[in-house]
Design a protein around this motif. Sequence first.
Motif, PDB file in Angstrom:
ATOM      1  N   UNK A   1      -8.839  -8.930   4.976  1.00 57.19           N
ATOM      2  CA  UNK A   1      -9.584  -8.942   6.244  1.00 57.19           C
ATOM      3  C   UNK A   1      -9.094 -10.088   7.130  1.00 57.19           C
ATOM      4  N   UNK A   2      -8.992 -11.282   6.555  1.00 53.07           N
ATOM      5  CA  UNK A   2      -8.575 -12.454   7.320  1.00 53.07           C
ATOM      6  C   UNK A   2      -7.136 -12.299   7.809  1.00 53.07           C
ATOM      7  N   UNK A   3      -6.287 -11.700   6.956  1.00 55.22           N
ATOM      8  CA  UNK A   3      -4.887 -11.492   7.338  1.00 55.22           C
ATOM      9  C   UNK A   3      -4.692 -10.298   8.261  1.00 55.22           C
ATOM     10  N   UNK A   4      -5.762  -9.541   8.475  1.00 57.21           N
ATOM     11  CA  UNK A   4      -5.757  -8.388   9.391  1.00 57.21           C
ATOM     12  C   UNK A   4      -4.689  -7.353   9.033  1.00 57.21           C
ATOM     13  N   UNK A   5      -4.584  -7.061   7.725  1.00 57.34           N
ATOM     14  CA  UNK A   5      -3.674  -5.986   7.332  1.00 57.34           C
ATOM     15  C   UNK A   5      -4.402  -4.671   7.089  1.00 57.34           C
ATOM     16  N   UNK A   6      -5.722  -4.657   7.283  1.00 55.87           N
ATOM     17  CA  UNK A   6      -6.502  -3.434   7.205  1.00 55.87           C
ATOM     18  C   UNK A   6      -6.894  -2.988   5.814  1.00 55.87           C
ATOM     19  N   UNK A   7      -6.393  -3.651   4.776  1.00 58.03           N
ATOM     20  CA  UNK A   7      -6.604  -3.172   3.408  1.00 58.03           C
ATOM     21  C   UNK A   7      -7.817  -3.823   2.747  1.00 58.03           C
ATOM     22  N   UNK A   8      -8.927  -3.769   3.430  1.00 56.26           N
ATOM     23  CA  UNK A   8     -10.194  -4.229   2.873  1.00 56.26           C
ATOM     24  C   UNK A   8     -11.157  -3.047   2.870  1.00 56.26           C
ATOM     25  N   UNK A   9     -12.165  -3.124   2.016  1.00 52.80           N
ATOM     26  CA  UNK A   9     -13.076  -1.994   1.865  1.00 52.80           C
ATOM     27  C   UNK A   9     -14.524  -2.446   1.781  1.00 52.80           C
TER      28      UNK A   9
END
Length: 265
Positions: free
Chosen positions: A98-106
């Motif tokens: 989330x913090x790195x803004x790569x979209x791979x959080x759920x």
Amino acid sequence: MPLIQDKNALAFEFGQLCSDAGYAIMEVYNSDFASRSKDDASPVTDADELAEAIILAGLERILPGIPVLAEESFSAGFRPEIGSTFVLVDPVDGTKEFINKNGEFTVNIALIENRVPTAGCVYAPAKKRLYVGGSQAWAGDLAAGETVGPAQMAPIQTRARPASGLTGVMSRSHADAATLAFADAAGVTERTSAGSSLKFCLIAEGLADVYPRFGPTREWDTGAGHAVLNAAGGAVLTPDGAAFLYAKTETEFLNSAFVAWGRRP
């Protein structure tokens, strides 16, 4: 039929809570947000806390009286009395993603009964991808805040083991030497990376075959993905093939090593 007995209907209700929480998460994600450190040095943002509040309120409405073990409440010191039935919540699984803004959080929600996940939802709001699992599993594209229902979803299932070798899905943040060694021994010939509980979901929809994890996780990290994978025909086991169980109060819900399989070895 009471909702808690209709596992497919409950999984879709979890999906709606995840969509609602996802809307609040994306408002933070698209802003100039700041992260903070919790007592265990892990990161947290406003999104974690906003999403958890939305989910807890929704669970009290649809499953009144069922204990809920939620990551941020647990980090704040709340220890619910859980019995044979409780709910696991991780409002933002993959805060580093989330913090790195790569979209791979759920967003993860799972029902645990007799130490086994029986219904769950994994939602990736930045990727607009939703997975639900009860007695069956579905996946579909869904923007945060949209209404969740079977019309937007398609059934998913794990694939047969490829004769050419397995595809292993690894943690983007936590792949270690033990994990890589297990993958080699299991016959993994191709590797792919993913963040958060999306690893379980890639196996559930037949895009990968095995996800070994030897690093530490908590039950709320795995319960929802485990439920979806079970519903799609897969399994989560210990490295030696025993059942992977929940309600581990003796370890404060810390998981030991596990392997998620598309098809049992």
